[in-house]
Design a protein around this motif. Structure first.
Motif, PDB file in Angstrom:
ATOM      1  N   GLU A 154       0.826  -1.205   0.000  1.00  0.00           N
ATOM      2  CA  GLU A 154       0.000   0.000   0.000  1.00  0.00           C
ATOM      3  C   GLU A 154       0.862   1.258   0.000  1.00  0.00           C
ATOM      4  O   GLU A 154       0.568   2.234  -0.711  1.00  0.00           O
ATOM      5  N   LEU A 155       1.956   1.235   0.767  1.00  0.00           N
ATOM      6  CA  LEU A 155       2.874   2.376   0.793  1.00  0.00           C
ATOM      7  C   LEU A 155       3.571   2.547  -0.556  1.00  0.00           C
ATOM      8  O   LEU A 155       3.742   3.674  -1.035  1.00  0.00           O
ATOM      9  N   ALA A 156       3.977   1.428  -1.172  1.00  0.00           N
ATOM     10  CA  ALA A 156       4.639   1.494  -2.478  1.00  0.00           C
ATOM     11  C   ALA A 156       3.680   2.004  -3.544  1.00  0.00           C
ATOM     12  O   ALA A 156       4.057   2.810  -4.407  1.00  0.00           O
TER      13      ALA A 156
ATOM     14  N   ALA B  62      -2.182   3.799 -23.764  1.00  0.00           N
ATOM     15  CA  ALA B  62      -0.895   3.327 -23.251  1.00  0.00           C
ATOM     16  C   ALA B  62      -1.086   2.011 -22.522  1.00  0.00           C
ATOM     17  O   ALA B  62      -2.208   1.591 -22.230  1.00  0.00           O
ATOM     18  N   ILE B  63       0.024   1.344 -22.263  1.00  0.00           N
ATOM     19  CA  ILE B  63       0.008   0.142 -21.421  1.00  0.00           C
ATOM     20  C   ILE B  63       0.880   0.409 -20.203  1.00  0.00           C
ATOM     21  O   ILE B  63       1.794   1.237 -20.241  1.00  0.00           O
ATOM     22  N   LEU B  64       0.564  -0.268 -19.128  1.00  0.00           N
ATOM     23  CA  LEU B  64       1.372  -0.181 -17.914  1.00  0.00           C
ATOM     24  C   LEU B  64       1.923  -1.568 -17.617  1.00  0.00           C
ATOM     25  O   LEU B  64       1.169  -2.526 -17.430  1.00  0.00           O
ATOM     26  N   THR B  65       3.234  -1.683 -17.607  1.00  0.00           N
ATOM     27  CA  THR B  65       3.895  -2.926 -17.227  1.00  0.00           C
ATOM     28  C   THR B  65       4.790  -2.641 -16.030  1.00  0.00           C
ATOM     29  O   THR B  65       5.129  -1.488 -15.753  1.00  0.00           O
ATOM     30  N   GLY B  66       5.193  -3.668 -15.339  1.00  0.00           N
ATOM     31  CA  GLY B  66       6.043  -3.413 -14.186  1.00  0.00           C
ATOM     32  C   GLY B  66       6.575  -4.668 -13.543  1.00  0.00           C
ATOM     33  O   GLY B  66       6.158  -5.791 -13.850  1.00  0.00           O
ATOM     34  N   MET B  67       7.502  -4.461 -12.638  1.00  0.00           N
ATOM     35  CA  MET B  67       8.129  -5.541 -11.869  1.00  0.00           C
ATOM     36  C   MET B  67       8.018  -5.210 -10.390  1.00  0.00           C
ATOM     37  O   MET B  67       8.296  -4.076  -9.973  1.00  0.00           O
TER      38      MET B  67
ATOM     39  N   VAL C  89       9.396  -3.013  -3.490  1.00  0.00           N
ATOM     40  CA  VAL C  89       9.893  -2.098  -4.520  1.00  0.00           C
ATOM     41  C   VAL C  89       9.144  -2.395  -5.818  1.00  0.00           C
ATOM     42  O   VAL C  89       9.014  -3.561  -6.210  1.00  0.00           O
ATOM     43  N   ALA C  90       8.633  -1.357  -6.465  1.00  0.00           N
ATOM     44  CA  ALA C  90       7.891  -1.515  -7.712  1.00  0.00           C
ATOM     45  C   ALA C  90       8.464  -0.592  -8.776  1.00  0.00           C
ATOM     46  O   ALA C  90       8.668   0.608  -8.515  1.00  0.00           O
ATOM     47  N   ASP C  91       8.767  -1.145  -9.933  1.00  0.00           N
ATOM     48  CA  ASP C  91       9.226  -0.355 -11.079  1.00  0.00           C
ATOM     49  C   ASP C  91       8.171  -0.440 -12.170  1.00  0.00           C
ATOM     50  O   ASP C  91       7.901  -1.532 -12.703  1.00  0.00           O
ATOM     51  N   LEU C  92       7.563   0.689 -12.509  1.00  0.00           N
ATOM     52  CA  LEU C  92       6.455   0.736 -13.455  1.00  0.00           C
ATOM     53  C   LEU C  92       6.839   1.543 -14.689  1.00  0.00           C
ATOM     54  O   LEU C  92       7.551   2.555 -14.573  1.00  0.00           O
TER      55      LEU C  92
ATOM     56  N   SER D  46       9.632   4.597 -10.227  1.00  0.00           N
ATOM     57  CA  SER D  46      10.193   3.646  -9.275  1.00  0.00           C
ATOM     58  C   SER D  46       9.652   3.999  -7.889  1.00  0.00           C
ATOM     59  O   SER D  46       9.847   5.117  -7.402  1.00  0.00           O
ATOM     60  N   ALA D  47       8.932   3.062  -7.293  1.00  0.00           N
ATOM     61  CA  ALA D  47       8.277   3.331  -6.009  1.00  0.00           C
ATOM     62  C   ALA D  47       8.788   2.380  -4.939  1.00  0.00           C
ATOM     63  O   ALA D  47       9.223   1.266  -5.226  1.00  0.00           O
ATOM     64  N   ASN D  48       8.713   2.846  -3.704  1.00  0.00           N
ATOM     65  CA  ASN D  48       9.213   2.068  -2.573  1.00  0.00           C
ATOM     66  C   ASN D  48       8.238   2.186  -1.411  1.00  0.00           C
ATOM     67  O   ASN D  48       7.727   3.270  -1.121  1.00  0.00           O
ATOM     68  N   GLY D  49       7.984   1.069  -0.775  1.00  0.00           N
ATOM     69  CA  GLY D  49       7.148   1.070   0.424  1.00  0.00           C
ATOM     70  C   GLY D  49       7.782   0.221   1.498  1.00  0.00           C
ATOM     71  O   GLY D  49       7.979  -0.983   1.306  1.00  0.00           O
TER      72      GLY D  49
END
Length: 405
Positions: free
Chosen positions: A195-197, A295-300, A339-342, A358-361
């Protein structure tokens, strides 16, 4: 009575397991269908005059020759082919059932996939239903429940109706890997970190994305499925659901899953989308997207720092760190980081990257502030055993000293 209840519970568990395996195999069949349609579309041997294809039959191996056949059927493969975004129009039984009589009569004479010889059936050129017929046979299917993966190998043959000749064939392996647990299955540490990320990612979204219709593809990595759901919740909580239209493909119909596969493949190769398929994609937005902003949204998604790193159940086996509950609190803080990279990519511009976030929670759970709670956290079986051993040694040494004196 207890024995009867236990038998019902076991039967229910076996039934749920079978259903789960059937779903995973059917998803692997969808992947095989997608690959088959894409390969036929790109193969020069399949002429441009072939636009309508009818899947005639799917042969299954004999019982005992494959680990699992659940989820393998003509209906599953046919509906999957019909959902693939490509130039072919796959003619379905349900749409034109009365026109399948001749085809069924021809193939009722074929004992199996290998024995069918199109040269012995010149009457195929009388068919008005399609330009080509597709035959398929499942070679084997494997469902690994521990790894949450499934695969199915399918042999295909495409036969032109006018010439009654085989124009394409291939053996394709369809695969399915589970995207991880749903949001509801996460433990409190993993959910709070996600949720924080997600909130961090939404806060970093640039204004240049406003007005875009974004197709959310299945996120990759540990907890990808859960992060998809949490990100959608965070977008709504921030009030940006009207500025950026999100279309959630992972949890939709078979056509949604096929579109997600298609977009991921095109994005990976940086290939433009055909205008006919682009119109189908635009129709999904129901006119809510202006100026071709698609657009498309992909991520890891990955798990970063975790403390304690693992927990064990009563049998001593490690507990899943996303869904299993952690050990009781200790004086040290409990830390869980996600950690999420979108990446947002423009569909109309060969999937050029519009924005990268790049997000971090990191969720910290501080255990207790007072002395009593901290002391209580030390009350474990191991610590009690250590204290008993220490007290025994003190008593033994004391008795020994008294005897010497």
């Amino acid at each position: 009575m207890k024995m009867k209840t236990l038998l019902f519970a076991i039967a229910a568990a076996l039934s749920l397991s079978a259903v789960a395996g059937e779903r995973e195999i059917s998803y692997a069949m969808e992947d095989a269908a997608f690959q088959a349609a894409m390969r036929m579309d790109a193969d020069a041997r399949v002429g441009k005059d072939v636009t309508r294809i009818a899947l005639v039959k799917l042969w299954l191996p004999a019982a005992g020759e494959s680990t699992s056949l659940a989820g393998c059927s003509t209906a599953v493969l046919e509906s999957a082919l019909g959902a693939v975004p490509c130039r072919f129009d796959f003619v379905l039984h349900e749409n034109r059932s009365e026109q399948w009589t001749l085809i069924d009569q021809v193939f009722d004479q074929a004992a199996d996939f290998e024995s069918y010889d199109p040269a012995t059936h010149p009457e195929l050129n009388k068919l008005q239903l399609c330009d080509a017929i597709l035959l398929a046979k499942v070679i084997d299917a494997v469902d690994d429940k521990e790894k949450s993966t499934a695969s199915v190998r399918v042999a295909f043959k495409l036969i032109a109706v006018k010439t009654a000749k085989q124009v394409w064939s291939a053996v394709i392996e369809g695969q399915y890997t589970d995207g991880g647990p749903d949001n509801q299955a996460l433990n409190i540490f993993a959910r709070r970190a996600m949720e924080l990320a997600a909130a961090d990612a939404v806060a970093k979204l640039p204004a240049s994305l406003d007005g875009y219709g974004v197709f959310l593809l299945p996120l990759e990595g540990e907890g990808g499925r859960a992060m998809t759901q949490v990100f959608l919740n965070a977008l709504t909580a921030a009030g940006k659901q009207d500025l950026i239209r999100i279309y959630d493909l992972p949890n939709g119909s078979a056509s949604d899953r096929m579109l997600a596969r298609f977009l991921r493949e095109r994005a990976g190769a940086g290939r433009a989308v055909d205008s006919s398929i682009l119109r189908k994609i635009e129709s999904r937005s129901a006119g809510s997207v202006q100026g071709g902003k698609l657009a498309i949204l992909t991520g890891m998604v990955t798990a970063g720092r975790i403390f304690p790193e693992t927990a064990v159940d009563p049998t001593g086996r490690p507990v899943d760190r996303l869904t299993g509950s952690y050990t009781p609190g200790r004086p040290n803080p409990t830390l869980f980081e996600i950690v999420a990279d979108l990446k947002f990519r423009d569909i109309n511009d060969n999937f050029r990257v519009l924005a990268a976030v790049s997000a971090n929670g990191a969720y910290r759970h501080e255990v207790g502030g007072d002395v009593v709670e901290q002391l209580r956290s030390f009350v474990t079986v191991r610590n009690i055993a250590v204290v008993i051993v220490i007290l025994f040694l003190i008593w033994f040494i004391g008795k020994f000293c008294l005897r010497v004196r």
